[in-house]
Design a protein around this motif. Structure first.
Motif: not given
Length: 368
Positions: A82, A114, A116-118, A120-121
């Motif tokens: 990230n 970017n 993936a949102e998962t 990043v979490r």
């Protein structure tokens, strides 16, 4: 395959200058960006940045997924991936506005870096960090020897870290003049002390009990009255190395200058905890120890705010989010205690709402 691209090197130098002068970024932060750019260039064969295409970003992300860390041999952590992709995205957003590049690049192309949102979490998830209990640190201090000047310094160093929560970079750069024993305070003056983000603030000794304060006071007295050192001398001098009887290098005393980095400090901590039969805890972990202790003993929000400010935090929310995570063991104790004592007075909902609102406002102002 090319191993260097002169045009890329020139524009990277401009970007690093931009980060330093306009972005006010530290050398360490710029080095991390440079490492991310180098990783990307190696992956795409050092192609000219003017020929960047979004598919290069997609391919690079796939490559990071397959890459292994050199030290552990395990896949790169989501946090590493990230931070690498975030650095590249910021660079290409900046690059798209530069002469010679803005006609070839689009700002939206950078979005392909970017994660993936998962993921990043996962990368930003707060995980419990091990840290010593107050009792453990007191035990370590109680078994540390203090016959020689070096031993006295080492014990005082651990005691001072507990009294102040100072970071290891600051510990290596304090001078005697920064300590006010009468007022129970140390001045973390960024002109001399290597504080985080060059921030200047005052720290009063935390009321941690035990022998920590007496140990540190004795050390300061020893330096001034026995060693006859003065204000400009280092609070924790470096070790002087000489030739021993066997012909090898040995520690023979203290030098009249400080450490240039925190490596020797971490070694002292490692040896002290090992000698006490405890796992290693670095100096920074003492900040967690102090925050957890502060959460238990501070009687009011104002008192905890002072406790937080004493660590160099402008907002108490910084302290809570960075160091205030409750360990799983303590979490279990608290939950079981609540269930076992239903007769205990409950928190007034209005008071709780006021506290949460205040914390949210602190967080909205930005953390520092």
């Amino acid at each position: 395959m090319a191993k260097h691209n002169a045009a890329n090197a020139r524009i990277k130098r401009e970007y690093f200058q931009y980060l330093k002068e306009a972005g006010r970024r530290s050398e360490a932060s710029i080095d991390a960006v440079a490492k991310a750019l180098d990783r990307f260039e190696q992956a795409n064969g050092h192609k000219d940045f003017r020929k960047f295409h979004r598919q290069q970003a997609v391919a690079f992300k796939r490559k990071l997924d397959d890459e292994r860390a050199v030290r552990t041999g395990k896949p790169l952590s989501r946090a590493t991936v990230n931070s690498t992709l975030s650095a590249l995205r910021a660079f290409f957003v900046w690059l798209a506005g530069q002469p010679g590049y803005k006609s070839r690049l689009q700002y939206c192309d950078a979005d392909y870096f970017n994660l993936a949102e998962t993921d990043v979490r996962i990368a930003k998830a707060v995980r419990h960090k091990p840290f010593p209990s107050l009792e453990t640190v007191h035990h370590v201090l109680s078994v540390m020897p203090f016959e020689t000047d070096i031993e006295k310094r080492n014990r005082a160093l651990v005691a001072f870290a507990l009294l102040t929560g100072a970071r290891d970079g600051a510990l290596a750069s304090f001078r005697l003049k920064h300590v006010d024993l009468r007022d129970g305070r140390v001045d973390q003056d960024a002109r001399d002390v290597r504080t985080k983000a060059s921030k200047t603030f005052e720290t009063w000794f935390y009321p941690v009990g035990g022998e920590a304060l007496a140990i540190f006071q004795d050390w300061c007295k020893h330096m001034r009255e026995v060693l006859l050192w003065g204000d400009e001398d280092p609070l924790f001098p470096a070790t002087r190395i000489g030739i021993g009887e066997g012909g090898g290098f040995v520690a023979v005393g203290l030098r009249r200058d400080g450490w240039t980095n925190a490596g020797p400090i971490r070694k002292i901590f490692a040896e002290a905890f090992a000698a006490a039969g405890q796992p290693y805890y670095n100096p920074h972990s003492f900040r967690d120890t102090l925050v957890q202790y502060g959460e238990r003993v501070c009687p009011t929000i104002e008192a905890f705010k002072a406790w937080s400010q004493n660590m160099g935090h402008t907002h108490a929310m910084t302290t809570l989010t960075s160091y205030g995570t409750i360990s799983p063991h303590r979490q279990a104790e608290l939950i079981r205690g609540i269930a076992a004592d239903q007769t205990a007075p409950s928190i007034d909902p209005t008071t709780l709402a006021t506290i949460m609102g205040a914390l949210q406002k602190m967080g909205g102002k930005g953390l520092s």
